[in-house]
Write a protein that holds these residues in place. Structure first.
Motif, PDB file in Angstrom:
ATOM      1  N   LEU A  18       0.855  -1.182   0.000  1.00 23.36           N
ATOM      2  CA  LEU A  18       0.000   0.000   0.000  1.00 23.36           C
ATOM      3  C   LEU A  18       0.889   1.230   0.000  1.00 23.36           C
ATOM      4  CD1 LEU A  18      -2.627  -1.056   2.692  1.00 23.36           C
ATOM      5  CD2 LEU A  18      -2.591  -1.556   0.241  1.00 23.36           C
ATOM      6  N   ILE A  19       0.539   2.198  -0.828  1.00 17.87           N
ATOM      7  CA  ILE A  19       1.313   3.438  -0.932  1.00 17.87           C
ATOM      8  C   ILE A  19       0.396   4.597  -0.587  1.00 17.87           C
ATOM      9  CG2 ILE A  19       2.669   4.934  -2.440  1.00 17.87           C
ATOM     10  CD1 ILE A  19       3.158   2.377  -4.185  1.00 17.87           C
ATOM     11  N   CYS A  20       0.742   5.304   0.480  1.00 17.27           N
ATOM     12  CA  CYS A  20      -0.014   6.488   0.894  1.00 17.27           C
ATOM     13  C   CYS A  20       0.735   7.717   0.398  1.00 17.27           C
ATOM     14  CB  CYS A  20      -0.151   6.544   2.414  1.00 17.27           C
ATOM     15  SG  CYS A  20      -1.053   5.143   3.100  1.00 17.27           S
ATOM     16  N   ARG A  21       0.010   8.565  -0.319  1.00 14.67           N
ATOM     17  CA  ARG A  21       0.570   9.816  -0.831  1.00 14.67           C
ATOM     18  C   ARG A  21      -0.264  10.969  -0.322  1.00 14.67           C
ATOM     19  NH1 ARG A  21       1.235   6.913  -6.334  1.00 14.67           N
ATOM     20  NH2 ARG A  21       3.369   6.164  -6.152  1.00 14.67           N
ATOM     21  N   ALA A  22       0.385  12.113  -0.161  1.00 21.80           N
ATOM     22  CA  ALA A  22      -0.319  13.285   0.359  1.00 21.80           C
ATOM     23  C   ALA A  22       0.304  14.547  -0.217  1.00 21.80           C
ATOM     24  CB  ALA A  22      -0.248  13.311   1.884  1.00 21.80           C
TER      25      ALA A  22
END
Length: 138
Positions: free
Chosen positions: A96-100
């Motif tokens: 899972l890749i969380c980007r912000a």
């Protein structure tokens, strides 16, 4: 001083890349009183529900995005609001890749109010997306 002290719209936060394991999914289910077996019983998830593996809880994906933002904002910041929509399912063991990205910064006593757009992805699939607002002390 935290990274949020000199933030500008368009700034990207450091990515959070993780894999939810079986123990984490089980513990999250226990902590949130979620008895649905698709999160901790592999044979149930496969044989009864038709999933290829254990399902990562939507609220756990939200918690990962909140962790990404609070790790970046630092200990003096506080979360004002979280608004997330789940879009697709993730399975235990998948990356899972969380980007912000910072969307807006405005004055707020005693510092600034930072609006951050967040997404959680599996490859090119958006699993969850939304907005987290933090209040940053100066």
């Amino acid at each position: 001083m935290s990274a949020a002290a000199s933030v500008q719209p368009g700034d990207a936060l450091p990515e959070l890349v993780t894999r939810v394991g079986e123990v984490q999914a089980f513990a999250f289910s226990a902590a949130t009183h979620n008895p649905h077996r698709i999160h901790y019983d592999l044979s149930w998830a496969r044989d009864r529900e038709g999933y290829p593996g254990l399902v990562v809880q939507g609220p756990l994906q939200t918690a990962l995005m909140v962790r990404q933002v609070t790790d970046w904002a630092g200990p003096r910041a506080r979360v004002e609001s979280v608004a997330i929509s789940n879009r697709a399912i993730a399975h235990v063991g998948q990356e899972l890749i969380c980007r912000a990205e910072v969307q807006d910064v405005s004055p707020a006593e005693p510092g600034s109010r930072v609006v951050i757009a967040v997404t959680c992805r599996r490859d090119d699939t958006v699993l969850a997306e939304g907005q987290i607002v933090v209040l940053q002390s100066s």
